[in-house]
Design an enzyme around this catalytic site. Structure first.
Site: not given
Ligand code: PA5
Length: 525
Positions: A319, A348, A452
């Site tokens: 990410e 395995h 999203k």
């Molecule tokens: O690392 C990130 O920013 C994302 O993976 C968020 O943690 C994830 O989308 C969840 O977002 P939020 O904490 O706003 O619900």
């Protein structure tokens, strides 16, 4: 140079950190390090500026302060410093009150905690809970909702049946508007209500001030609210309230995790590349992937407790680095794919391909020296199960090496709170340094936002389809006909899939005629 000579030359060990990094089985030479040194120095400058409070996430105009969490004195602003300290105190007080029975649930002392969150608001707590906990011995047993899968939530709720009155619920969302987390919260709330319990009395929110979740928690009078600041990213929030509250409740010594992370921060802040494990890791990623993600990183910890580390790193690395544009707006399609589980189990499964198949990866082994608390039996003469585990690690590494497959090994002494803090801090900084080397913003996630938005579009389409079918109750229609009627022929496939699912879920849609997608008709009933 022999492998032994390379090992001695490139083995970086820290006795204080009970940690070692071996990069000798990546195919670089000194000229690579020399050639990369200007990039490394530029990355140290950038990291220094970031820690001093620069806006290191330009797209969102945010500071990036996860390093301050384990050393509040580093925070550039006294108010941030006091926010961190106040929050840490609050976490400890909440945990102490729960453990002492000062805070109880409707049915008595708290025994369980349901953590609701997703992505960066779940993966860290899940990893730490599994690495350092033991469900049979933990002070509080943790459960997770990390998806909007109804059946997944039912499975968790079944495990908590009859116990909600002794279950705390922590809802974690930095933005406070994430659909999966909101849905999990509503499902949990409904379950408490079905049991005749007041959800608010059992609920704690961890979220940004003023978010939708914050507003709900405030208006419903939840037990507590803890902050998520805009200068902490989701995937780097394990050492904020996001990770610390669940861990503290579970009975994990969070001060030890924080001090381990602070120690690794100190060790990776230095500018002598050959002694900086995070910089060396980043450089090895650069070497192994050509600085453009040409190879995947397979994470293989030889320790069951570290199994979720691969998953945690998958998010942290992918990410953060997986970006279409660089900081100048050029299209670069960067990233490093990460996958893995644990050794020797994976031998395995997919290790066959690693040894002999497509050569598109490098491996990061994690070796833990301490086998277990206490002694082991002998499973063969003078041989324990731990000997086998090490044998499989060294054997696999050798077998891969013989076929030209590169690897890094990280060695830790034992899986302790300090060691977990150090591993988290090591990879956080390696990601930060590497991101500077390839010139991408590691701290935003535009691709996640795009997903999203697209999902919201699908849900909107579902409502339109339902209302169109209802308006023609009794008439069986194909997805294609509906898409034409709704003026969106490009959505025929999505409409077909939406209706097919609704028809098996008692949602007022009947599958009238089943056949190929273009022949299938649906009816509102
Ligand atoms: O690392 C990130 O920013 C994302 O993976 C968020 O943690 C994830 O989308 C969840 O977002 P939020 O904490 O706003 O619900």
């Amino acid at each position: 140079m022999s492998t032994w000579e390379r090992f001695n030359k490139y083995y970086l060990q820290s006795k204080e950190l009970e940690f070692a990094l071996d990069i000798s089985r990546i195919g670089f030479d000194d000229s690579f390090l020399l050639q990369m040194e200007p990039k490394a120095q530029a990355a140290y400058d950038a990291m220094e500026a970031l820690e001093a409070g620069a806006v290191a996430n330009p797209d969102e105009n945010r500071q990036v302060g996860h390093y301050w969490l384990r050393n509040a004195a580093l925070a550039p602003d006294p108010s941030i410093r006091s926010d961190i300290e106040t929050c840490l105190e609050a976490i400890k007080t909440i945990a102490a009150d729960v453990h002492s029975g000062t805070t109880t649930g409707s049915s008595g002392s708290i025994e369980n905690c349901l953590v609701i969150g997703i992505g960066g608001s779940a993966l860290g707590p899940q990893f730490v809970a599994d690495a350092l906990g033991c469900p049979q011995r933990d002070k509080i047993k943790l459960y997770f909702f990390d998806n909007t899968d109804p059946d997944g939530m039912d499975r968790t709720m079944t495990a908590l049946e009859g116990q909600l009155g002794r279950t705390l619920c922590i809802v974690i969302s930095k933005s406070g508007g994430t659909a999966e987390t909101r849905n999990g919260m509503l499902e949990a709330k409904a379950a408490y209500q079905r049991s005749g319990l007041n959800f608010a009395q059992h609920a704690i929110a961890i979220t940004g001030k003023g978010s939708k979740l914050d507003a709900v928690a405030e208006s419903e009078g939840w037990l507590n609210r803890l902050p998520m600041w805009d200068w902490v990213g989701g995937r780097t929030s394990e050492l904020a309230a996001v990770g610390l509250l669940p861990a503290a409740l579970q009975g994990i010594d969070i001060d030890r995790m924080l001090s381990g992370a602070a120690e690794m921060d100190n060790a990776t802040r230095i500018r002598e590349t050959q002694n900086n494990p995070a910089a060396l890791l980043a450089l090895m990623w650069y070497q192994a992937t050509g600085g453009r993600g040409a190879k995947d990183m397979v994470v293989l910890p030889y320790k069951d407790r570290l199994m979720l580390f691969s998953k945690y790193l998958q998010q942290l690395v992918m990410e953060s680095l997986g970006k279409e544009l660089d900081l100048e707006g050029n299209t670069v399609h960067q990233g490093i794919a990460v996958y893995g589980n644990k050794g020797s189990t994976d031998q395995h499964a997919y290790v066959q391909q690693l040894r002999e198949g497509v050569h598109n990866f490098f491996v990061t082994f994690i070796e833990v020296l301490k086998d277990r608390k206490g002694d082991s039996i002998e499973v063969d003469a003078d041989t324990t199960t731990g000997d086998y585990l090490q044998g499989f690690y060294l054997g696999t590494r050798q077998a891969l090496h013989e076929n030209g497959r590169e690897s890094i090994t990280i060695t830790i002494h034992e899986v302790t709170p300090e060691a977990i803090g150090r591993l988290i801090a090591l990879f956080e900084r390696a990601v930060g340094i590497y991101a500077h080397m390839i010139n991408v913003n590691a701290y935003h996630q535009p691709g996640v936002e795009a997903g999203k938005k697209a999902a919201a579009g699908v849900l909107e389409l579902e409502l339109q389809v339902l209302s169109a079918l209802k308006a023609q109750a009794g008439e069986a229609l194909t997805a294609q006909a509906l898409s034409a009627e709704l003026n969106c022929p490009e959505n025929a496939e999505n409409i077909y899939k939406i209706l097919k699912r609704l028809s098996v879920n008692n949602r007022g849609i009947q599958l009238k005629q089943d056949g190929l997608p273009h022949e299938t008709t649906f009816l509102s009933v």
